[in-house]
Enzyme design. Structure first.
Site, PDB file in Angstrom:
ATOM      1  N   ASN A   9     -70.365  14.662  17.548  1.00 12.01           N
ATOM      2  CA  ASN A   9     -70.207  15.874  18.352  1.00 12.01           C
ATOM      3  C   ASN A   9     -69.522  16.900  17.460  1.00 12.01           C
ATOM      4  O   ASN A   9     -68.310  16.837  17.260  1.00 12.01           O
ATOM      5  CB  ASN A   9     -69.349  15.544  19.588  1.00 12.01           C
ATOM      6  CG  ASN A   9     -69.023  16.784  20.399  1.00 12.01           C
ATOM      7  OD1 ASN A   9     -69.537  17.866  20.147  1.00 12.01           O
ATOM      8  ND2 ASN A   9     -68.144  16.619  21.393  1.00 12.01           N
ATOM      9  N   LYS A  11     -69.078  19.973  17.881  1.00  8.78           N
ATOM     10  CA  LYS A  11     -68.369  21.017  18.638  1.00  8.78           C
ATOM     11  C   LYS A  11     -68.686  22.392  18.044  1.00  8.78           C
ATOM     12  O   LYS A  11     -69.773  22.579  17.499  1.00  8.78           O
ATOM     13  CB  LYS A  11     -66.862  20.709  18.682  1.00  8.78           C
ATOM     14  CG  LYS A  11     -66.604  19.287  19.198  1.00  8.78           C
ATOM     15  CD  LYS A  11     -65.186  19.019  19.582  1.00  8.78           C
ATOM     16  CE  LYS A  11     -65.069  17.576  20.072  1.00  8.78           C
ATOM     17  NZ  LYS A  11     -63.724  17.241  20.511  1.00  8.78           N
ATOM     18  N   HIS A  95     -68.540  16.774  28.931  1.00  6.33           N
ATOM     19  CA  HIS A  95     -67.426  16.568  28.000  1.00  6.33           C
ATOM     20  C   HIS A  95     -66.150  17.148  28.621  1.00  6.33           C
ATOM     21  O   HIS A  95     -66.190  18.161  29.318  1.00  6.33           O
ATOM     22  CB  HIS A  95     -67.737  17.256  26.659  1.00  6.33           C
ATOM     23  CG  HIS A  95     -66.766  16.893  25.586  1.00  6.33           C
ATOM     24  ND1 HIS A  95     -65.515  17.461  25.510  1.00  6.33           N
ATOM     25  CD2 HIS A  95     -66.845  16.000  24.574  1.00  6.33           C
ATOM     26  CE1 HIS A  95     -64.872  16.922  24.480  1.00  6.33           C
ATOM     27  NE2 HIS A  95     -65.658  16.031  23.891  1.00  6.33           N
ATOM     28  N   GLU A  97     -63.873  18.884  27.437  1.00  2.60           N
ATOM     29  CA  GLU A  97     -63.607  20.290  27.099  1.00  2.60           C
ATOM     30  C   GLU A  97     -64.408  21.222  28.005  1.00  2.60           C
ATOM     31  O   GLU A  97     -63.955  22.318  28.344  1.00  2.60           O
ATOM     32  CB  GLU A  97     -63.924  20.536  25.611  1.00  2.60           C
ATOM     33  CG  GLU A  97     -62.851  19.919  24.721  1.00  2.60           C
ATOM     34  CD  GLU A  97     -63.331  19.462  23.342  1.00  2.60           C
ATOM     35  OE1 GLU A  97     -64.413  19.873  22.907  1.00  2.60           O
ATOM     36  OE2 GLU A  97     -62.602  18.674  22.713  1.00  2.60           O
ATOM     37  N   GLU A 167     -64.188   8.727  27.197  1.00  2.12           N
ATOM     38  CA  GLU A 167     -63.363   9.531  26.305  1.00  2.12           C
ATOM     39  C   GLU A 167     -62.032   9.853  26.980  1.00  2.12           C
ATOM     40  O   GLU A 167     -61.948  10.821  27.751  1.00  2.12           O
ATOM     41  CB  GLU A 167     -64.076  10.840  25.963  1.00  2.12           C
ATOM     42  CG  GLU A 167     -65.389  10.652  25.257  1.00  2.12           C
ATOM     43  CD  GLU A 167     -65.708  11.809  24.317  1.00  2.12           C
ATOM     44  OE1 GLU A 167     -65.900  11.547  23.127  1.00  2.12           O
ATOM     45  OE2 GLU A 167     -65.705  12.959  24.767  1.00  2.12           O
ATOM     46  N   GLY A 173     -59.213  14.421  19.680  1.00  2.00           N
ATOM     47  CA  GLY A 173     -58.703  15.371  18.694  1.00  2.00           C
ATOM     48  C   GLY A 173     -57.202  15.279  18.466  1.00  2.00           C
ATOM     49  O   GLY A 173     -56.607  16.160  17.844  1.00  2.00           O
ATOM     50  N   SER A 212     -60.743  10.187  18.794  1.00 13.21           N
ATOM     51  CA  SER A 212     -60.146   9.845  17.493  1.00 13.21           C
ATOM     52  C   SER A 212     -60.668   8.534  16.916  1.00 13.21           C
ATOM     53  O   SER A 212     -59.924   7.800  16.278  1.00 13.21           O
ATOM     54  CB  SER A 212     -58.609   9.834  17.586  1.00 13.21           C
ATOM     55  OG  SER A 212     -58.136  11.110  18.008  1.00 13.21           O
TER      56      SER A 212
HETATM   57  P1  PGA Z   1     -62.487  13.330  18.397  1.00 13.21           P
HETATM   58  O1  PGA Z   1     -63.444  13.964  19.517  1.00 13.21           O
HETATM   59  O2  PGA Z   1     -63.251  12.243  17.705  1.00 13.21           O
HETATM   60  O3  PGA Z   1     -62.173  14.489  17.477  1.00 13.21           O
HETATM   61  O4  PGA Z   1     -61.276  12.825  19.087  1.00 13.21           O
HETATM   62  C1  PGA Z   1     -64.299  13.154  20.278  1.00 13.21           C
HETATM   63  C2  PGA Z   1     -65.038  14.020  21.269  1.00 13.21           C
HETATM   64  O5  PGA Z   1     -64.469  15.005  21.753  1.00 13.21           O
HETATM   65  O6  PGA Z   1     -66.213  13.757  21.608  1.00 13.21           O
END
Ligand code: PGA
Length: 256
Positions: A9, A11, A95, A97, A167, A173, A212
């Protein structure tokens, strides 16, 4: 046997040239990956580039969002037909976000899953709890309600066309990863909940972990019995890190 899926992803990151470099590096490294399915999800403006470079490779292209409507006066939106036309095979739906910053509710997310599947693409449906929900021991109830809302709206059969991504919001993140045991507990819970509706789908459905995941922890996470892959944010922006996770997928798949 569920084939592992490692999906990047990306982003809202990258430039035309950095995305090209990243795609070429992933393509070249992916030739050494045989058991793991790989997908990358760049921002909309880079889908055409992704389609061009990925054609003829085994790497799948995905999008990070989709409009619930088919066509028309929806300024700023991108339709399922447009994504399919650019060879997208996956769409990330729900997601955290998008839930948090763009007000996407379970109802909207189910509509997104529905149109994505209707147009022949696979949805990666994201679920997960926030830190405060975990601290208040609401993890299972939050995830159950996120899943049940989709089932109520679309029926269980839609899960034939979905990969789920667990998630935990507190791990996205942040560099904080769920321990393999914490993740496995939730993945097992998700599979159980699906099994209440349909045991065949529950056995078949892939449940990815996201939050992460990186080269150092991928093997331990992917070795868990109900973890079938990863949705990778930060680490997917560095080709070697992403490929190392794909190799971990292959290693685990070879053991099974
Ligand atoms: P990350 O993000 O690996 O940077 O924690 C995962 C995601 O948001 O899909």
């Amino acid at each position: 046997m569920r084939q592992p899926l490692i999906a990047g992803n990306w982003k809202m990151n990258g430039t035309r040239s950095s995305v090209e470099t990243l795609l070429l590096s992933v393509i070249s490294g992916a030739s050494a990956i045989s058991k793991t399915e790989i997908a990358v999800c760049p921002s909309f403006p880079f889908l055409e580039l992704g389609e061009r470079l990925l054609t003829g490779t085994t790497i799948k292209l995905g999008a990070q969002n989709i409009c619930t409507k088919e066509v028309g006066a929806y300024t700023g939106e991108v339709s399922a037909n447009m994504l399919a036309e650019f060879s997208c095979q996956y769409v990330i739906c729900g997601h955290s976000e998008r839930r948090e910053y763009y007000g996407e509710t379970d109802t909207i997310i189910a509509e997104k899953v529905s149109i994505c599947v209707k147009k022949g693409m696979k949805a990666i449906l994201c679920v997960g709890e926030t830190l405060s929900q975990r601290e208040q021991e609401q993890t299972e109830s939050v995830i159950e309600s996120q899943l049940e809302n989709v089932i109520k709206q679309l029926g269980i059969d839609i899960f034939n066309h979905i990969d789920i991504a667990y998630e935990p919001v507190w791990a996205i993140g942040t560099g904080k990863t769920a321990t393999p045991e914490q993740a496995q507990n939730v993945h097992g819970f998700i599979r159980q909940k699906i099994a209440i509706h349909n045991t065949v789908i529950a056995e078949k459905i892939r449940i990815l972990y996201g939050g992460s995941m990186k080269a150092e922890n991928a093997h331990d996470l992917l070795s868990q019995s109900d973890i079938d892959g990863g949705l990778i944010g930060g680490a997917s922006l560095i080709a070697n890190d992403f490929l190392a996770i794909c190799h971990a997928g292959d290693a685990v798949a070879s053991q099974n």
